[in-house]
Write an enzyme that holds these catalytic residues in place. Structure first.
Site, PDB file in Angstrom:
ATOM      1  N   ASP A   1      15.604  43.839-148.812  1.00 55.49           N
ATOM      2  CA  ASP A   1      15.776  42.643-147.921  1.00 55.49           C
ATOM      3  C   ASP A   1      15.460  41.659-146.940  1.00 55.49           C
ATOM      4  OD1 ASP A   1      19.152  42.304-148.834  1.00 55.49           O
ATOM      5  OD2 ASP A   1      19.280  43.533-147.158  1.00 55.49           O
TER       6      ASP A   1
ATOM      7  N   ARG B   1      17.717  47.511-142.552  1.00 60.15           N
ATOM      8  CA  ARG B   1      17.331  45.820-142.292  1.00 60.15           C
ATOM      9  C   ARG B   1      15.901  46.492-141.357  1.00 60.15           C
ATOM     10  NH1 ARG B   1      19.024  40.486-144.443  1.00 60.15           N
ATOM     11  NH2 ARG B   1      17.354  40.335-143.958  1.00 60.15           N
TER      12      ARG B   1
ATOM     13  N   ARG C   1      27.229  40.237-137.495  1.00 56.39           N
ATOM     14  CA  ARG C   1      25.909  40.848-137.595  1.00 56.39           C
ATOM     15  C   ARG C   1      25.487  40.649-135.167  1.00 56.39           C
ATOM     16  NH1 ARG C   1      23.023  41.284-142.251  1.00 56.39           N
ATOM     17  NH2 ARG C   1      25.287  42.354-144.006  1.00 56.39           N
TER      18      ARG C   1
ATOM     19  N   HIS D   1      26.908  35.695-142.182  1.00 53.84           N
ATOM     20  CA  HIS D   1      26.064  35.023-141.044  1.00 53.84           C
ATOM     21  C   HIS D   1      26.701  33.089-141.522  1.00 53.84           C
ATOM     22  CE1 HIS D   1      22.386  37.842-142.130  1.00 53.84           C
ATOM     23  NE2 HIS D   1      22.898  38.051-140.942  1.00 53.84           N
TER      24      HIS D   1
ATOM     25  N   CYS E   1      18.924  31.257-146.808  1.00 58.18           N
ATOM     26  CA  CYS E   1      18.537  33.009-146.312  1.00 58.18           C
ATOM     27  C   CYS E   1      17.217  33.546-147.077  1.00 58.18           C
ATOM     28  CB  CYS E   1      19.369  33.761-147.709  1.00 58.18           C
ATOM     29  SG  CYS E   1      21.301  33.772-147.160  1.00 58.18           S
TER      30      CYS E   1
END
Ligand code: ARG
Length: 285
Positions: free
Chosen positions: A66, A91, A138, A167, A261
């Site tokens: 990612d 991540r 998150r 997000h 992103c």
């Protein structure tokens, strides 16, 4: 119309080691065609450059698939990189890589307080004079408080309840000083009101439009580089004088990410300039 003060320089990471190897959001499934992903990624770099942006590249790392989603790396504030912190262990290893890149590129590296989670600009977007940041999935409100203290700006926190909208950059795209694409249904009622109060001319998406990731776009001056553009959205953008460029990033939506992103803006200045008060005037005199 006054353009955004940022969006002319981006950090991107090639999909050399990209795959969907785990699922930390509900969009993550399917098998990635890595060659096609590379073609799409190169197309995106080309589209950004043609629109007038510079693209910097950080090397990809095995077992951090990612890492292509550089918008989660952190926040750039002038010559400082505020390193992010990821919610999920899958991540977590990315942070050091991005901080090392920043340090090697003459950015001072700042760190969040212990326990604070901030998934970069992807979850903390400059909108006019404020920052709009997500929590609930998150990033944490403790990270919002840190960013607010650091920058001197109000951080408008929105609670993201639906796991699909994990997000804030899936739901908000500042276009210029008055306009933004926005999907307020992703936010709690108070958050939605607070965000809408910051947008004099909103382009509001419905759920189907938001699910195309249309809000996950990169704005370079008057060009909006988008993963998809539902016709009513395209008509509204064109009526406002924007050029729309659609780039197919279908291999990346398999991991729940799209254009924004994949692109961390490097030219954001977040710390609010201190107004020249009486003391300064005296100093000069
Ligand atoms: N698979 C990644 C994750 O779930 C996708 C990140 C997308 N990035 C973004 N800024 N929305 O963390």
């Amino acid at each position: 119309m006054e353009e955004l003060s940022w969006g002319r320089r981006y950090l991107m990471c090639p999909p050399t080691h990209y795959e969907v190897a785990y699922a930390i959001n509900p969009w993550m499934h399917g098998v990635v065609d890595r060659d096609l992903a590379m073609v799409q990624w190169l197309d995106l770099t080309e589209a950004l450059r043609r629109a007038g942006a510079e693209v910097e590249v950080v090397e990809a790392v095995p077992d951090l698939p990612d890492m292509v989603f550089t918008a989660n790396a952190g926040l750039v504030d002038g010559a400082t990189f505020i390193a992010g912190r990821m919610r999920w262990p899958e991540r977590a290893g990315e942070t050091d890589r991005f901080a090392a890149w920043a340090a090697a590129h003459d950015l001072a590296v700042a760190h969040l307080p212990d326990g604070a989670v901030l998934e970069g600009l992807g979850d903390c977007l400059p909108l006019g004079e404020v920052l709009v940041a997500g929590h609930g999935q998150r990033s944490t409100t403790s990270a919002h408080a840190f960013v607010s203290g650091w920058t001197g700006r109000e951080v408008v926190g929105v609670e993201l309840a639906d796991p699909r909208w994990y997000h804030v950059d899936l739901t908000l795209c500042p276009l210029d000083r008055r306009r933004a694409i926005v999907f307020p249904d992703a936010y709690d009622a108070a958050g939605a009101r607070a965000v809408m109060a910051q947008i004099p001319e909103p382009l509001v998406l419905d759920a189907d439009q938001a699910a195309t990731f249309a809000a996950n776009s990169a704005v370079v001056g008057r060009t909006v580089v988008m993963p998809a553009c539902p016709p009513p959205v395209g008509r509204a953008l064109e009526a406002w004088g924007f050029d729309v460029v659609v780039v197919d990033v279908g291999e990346f939506t398999k991991a729940g990410g799209a254009v924004l992103c994949l692109t961390l803006p490097l030219d954001t200045r977040l710390t609010r300039a201190v107004a020249a008060g009486p003391a300064l005037v005296e100093d000069v005199a």
